[in-house]
Design a protein around this motif. Structure first.
Motif: not given
Ligand code: FE
Ligand code: MD6
Length: 217
Positions: A135, A137, A191, A214
């Motif tokens: 996926h 992010d 990743h 994040r």
């Molecule tokens: Fe991720």
């Protein structure tokens, strides 16, 4: 603490391993604060237990998740998003512990990202067989900020691809205490994590825990 030379296998890995431009693996970087992280994790999980969320496609994830910080990442039938409240309790996510925040800021700076100020920390729990498919992010508002990822417990194989899903991922072994920082040209790399191999970790037992810090907003 025993220090018999023959009790332990020396760790010969370099402290800092460049994975790609903007992506660096800091081996063992979180080890000095492992105890603080695990104590704080227990407190978070007492308030906001791990749960296996559903993807918009209706699949239940094999990885169990919770969050701390101002915002938490969630997924359900209506999509992926950040929310200030835990949907299970309606309460705000537990605050980000000082030890978490300090580690994330310091690791980001070590990797060259000076002003990282995370507002979200997703906590993943892998039991044997759990995996995360490839996926990107991309639910954050500003891709200018890096992501800091901390691994604890059982080792895992991290799959690190390219900016296209079709690119064959390289494999990096992430062990207890390893920290990955990535941003810049690597921020949107595909990743994932290969199925967790069973084992027993001295502090965490049969599981791997990962924190990803994040800047969501
Ligand atoms: Fe991720
Ligand atoms: C994991 N990590 O290591 C899953 N995402 O359990 C991620 O999905 C991830 O480690 C973005 C940046 C770093 C990561």
């Amino acid at each position: 603490m025993t220090s018999d030379l023959f009790d332990s296998v020396p760790d010969t890995r370099p402290v800092r391993e460049d994975m790609a431009e903007g992506a660096v693996l800091l081996h063992g970087h979180a080890k000095p604060v492992e105890g603080e992280l695990i104590v704080a994790l227990r407190e978070i999980v007492a308030q906001a237990p791990f749960r296996r969320m559903h993807t918009p496609g209706g699949h239940q994830m094999s990885v169990a998740m919770t969050n701390c910080g101002q915002l938490g990442w969630i997924t359900d039938r209506s999509g992926y998003r950040y929310d200030g409240n835990d949907p299970e309790t309606g309460q705000p996510w537990p605050a980000m512990p000082a030890a978490f925040l300090q580690l994330a800021i310091e690791a980001a700076a070590t990797a060259g990202f000076k002003d990282f100020m995370p507002d979200a920390c997703l906590i993943n729990r892998y039991e044997p067989g759990a995996r995360m498919s490839l996926h990107q992010d991309r639910d954050e508002q500003d891709f200018g900020a890096p992501i800091v990822s901390v691994s604890l417990g059982l080792p895992a194989i991290f799959l690190f691809g390219g900016l296209e899903r079709s690119e064959k991922p390289r494999r990096f072994r992430l062990e207890h205490g390893d920290v990955v920082v990535w941003g810049g040209p690597s921020r949107l790399v595909f990743h994932g994590v290969a199925p967790l191999v069973d084992g027993e970790h001295s502090l965490l037992g049969r599981q791997r825990i990962n924190f990803t810090f994040r800047r969501a907003r």
